[in-house]
Design a protein around this motif. Structure first.
Motif, short mmCIF file in Angstrom:
data_model
loop_
_atom_site.label_atom_id
_atom_site.label_comp_id
_atom_site.label_asym_id
_atom_site.label_seq_id
_atom_site.Cartn_x
_atom_site.Cartn_y
_atom_site.Cartn_z
N UNK A 68 0.85 -1.18 0.00
CA UNK A 68 0.00 0.00 0.00
C UNK A 68 0.89 1.24 0.00
N UNK A 69 0.74 2.09 -1.01
CA UNK A 69 1.61 3.27 -1.15
C UNK A 69 1.26 4.35 -0.14
N UNK A 70 1.58 4.09 1.09
CA UNK A 70 1.36 5.05 2.17
C UNK A 70 2.71 5.43 2.73
N UNK A 71 2.71 6.38 3.64
CA UNK A 71 3.95 6.73 4.33
C UNK A 71 3.73 6.47 5.81
N UNK A 72 4.43 5.51 6.39
CA UNK A 72 5.35 4.57 5.75
C UNK A 72 4.59 3.53 4.93
N UNK A 73 5.31 2.89 4.04
CA UNK A 73 4.71 1.87 3.17
C UNK A 73 4.17 0.74 4.05
N UNK A 74 2.98 0.29 3.72
CA UNK A 74 2.35 -0.82 4.46
C UNK A 74 2.30 -2.02 3.54
N UNK A 75 2.76 -3.16 4.05
CA UNK A 75 2.73 -4.41 3.29
C UNK A 75 1.87 -5.39 4.07
N UNK A 76 0.98 -6.04 3.36
CA UNK A 76 0.03 -6.96 3.98
C UNK A 76 0.04 -8.28 3.23
N UNK A 77 -0.08 -9.36 3.97
CA UNK A 77 -0.12 -10.70 3.38
C UNK A 77 -1.48 -11.32 3.63
N UNK A 78 -1.98 -12.01 2.62
CA UNK A 78 -3.26 -12.71 2.76
C UNK A 78 -3.22 -13.97 1.90
N UNK A 79 -4.17 -14.84 2.14
CA UNK A 79 -4.27 -16.06 1.35
C UNK A 79 -5.03 -15.77 0.06
N UNK A 80 -4.58 -16.37 -1.01
CA UNK A 80 -5.31 -16.31 -2.27
C UNK A 80 -6.42 -17.36 -2.21
N UNK A 81 -7.18 -17.46 -3.26
CA UNK A 81 -8.20 -18.52 -3.32
C UNK A 81 -7.53 -19.89 -3.19
N UNK A 82 -6.40 -20.06 -3.86
CA UNK A 82 -5.64 -21.31 -3.78
C UNK A 82 -5.20 -21.57 -2.33
N UNK A 83 -4.78 -20.53 -1.63
CA UNK A 83 -4.37 -20.67 -0.24
C UNK A 83 -5.53 -20.99 0.68
N UNK A 84 -6.67 -20.31 0.46
CA UNK A 84 -7.85 -20.56 1.29
C UNK A 84 -8.39 -21.97 1.09
N UNK A 85 -8.11 -22.54 -0.08
CA UNK A 85 -8.56 -23.92 -0.34
C UNK A 85 -7.83 -24.92 0.57
N UNK A 86 -6.75 -24.50 1.19
CA UNK A 86 -6.02 -25.37 2.12
C UNK A 86 -6.64 -25.39 3.52
N UNK A 87 -7.65 -24.56 3.75
CA UNK A 87 -8.24 -24.49 5.09
C UNK A 87 -8.72 -25.84 5.59
N UNK A 88 -9.40 -26.60 4.76
CA UNK A 88 -9.91 -27.90 5.22
C UNK A 88 -8.75 -28.84 5.56
N UNK A 89 -7.68 -28.78 4.81
CA UNK A 89 -6.50 -29.62 5.10
C UNK A 89 -5.91 -29.23 6.45
N UNK A 90 -5.74 -27.94 6.67
CA UNK A 90 -5.17 -27.43 7.92
C UNK A 90 -6.09 -27.77 9.09
N UNK A 91 -7.38 -27.58 8.91
CA UNK A 91 -8.34 -27.88 10.00
C UNK A 91 -8.37 -29.38 10.30
N UNK A 92 -8.29 -30.21 9.25
CA UNK A 92 -8.26 -31.66 9.47
C UNK A 92 -7.00 -32.07 10.23
#
Length: 108
Positions: A68-92
């Motif tokens: 995010x082009x702010x001052x200071x620069x903010x960087x954020x991480x999130x799961x993509x659809x592919x990453x969210x598809x791992x939720x059931x594996x992680x929960x299992x």
């Protein structure tokens, strides 16, 4: 079993998830988008290793890194659809560990 006997896709998925801290990083991101410092504070992992794992997951299309082009620069991480598809594996795996792993076995 020879490596050639394995399904290449299964082998690839095991290679991705088998890297140390990867599963816990994904688990942490299941709670929603987070900054690097938040992820780092939640896991007993060095910043260098966390950075490496996040880059690996980003290259695999599992994690999205947003700047995010702010001052200071903010960087954020999130799961993509592919990453969210791992939720059931992680929960299992979470449920399996609660059913089969004794609390004393969790210490390394």
């Amino acid at each position: 079993m020879k490596a050639t006997d394995l399904c290449p896709r299964l082998q690839k998925s095991m290679d991705i998830m088998g890297k140390r801290w990867t599963g816990l990083i994904i688990y942490q991101l299941l709670h929603g988008p987070q900054r690097f410092s938040t992820i780092e504070a939640s896991l007993p992992v060095s910043g260098r290793l966390l950075s490496e794992r996040l880059k690996d997951l980003e290259q695999e299309g599992i994690v999205l890194r947003e700047v995010f082009p702010e001052t200071p620069v903010r960087i954020q991480y999130s799961l993509t659809e592919k990453g969210r598809a791992l939720e059931s594996v992680i929960r299992d795996l979470q449920q399996w560990s609660e059913d089969w792993i004794e609390p004393g076995e969790c210490q390394s």
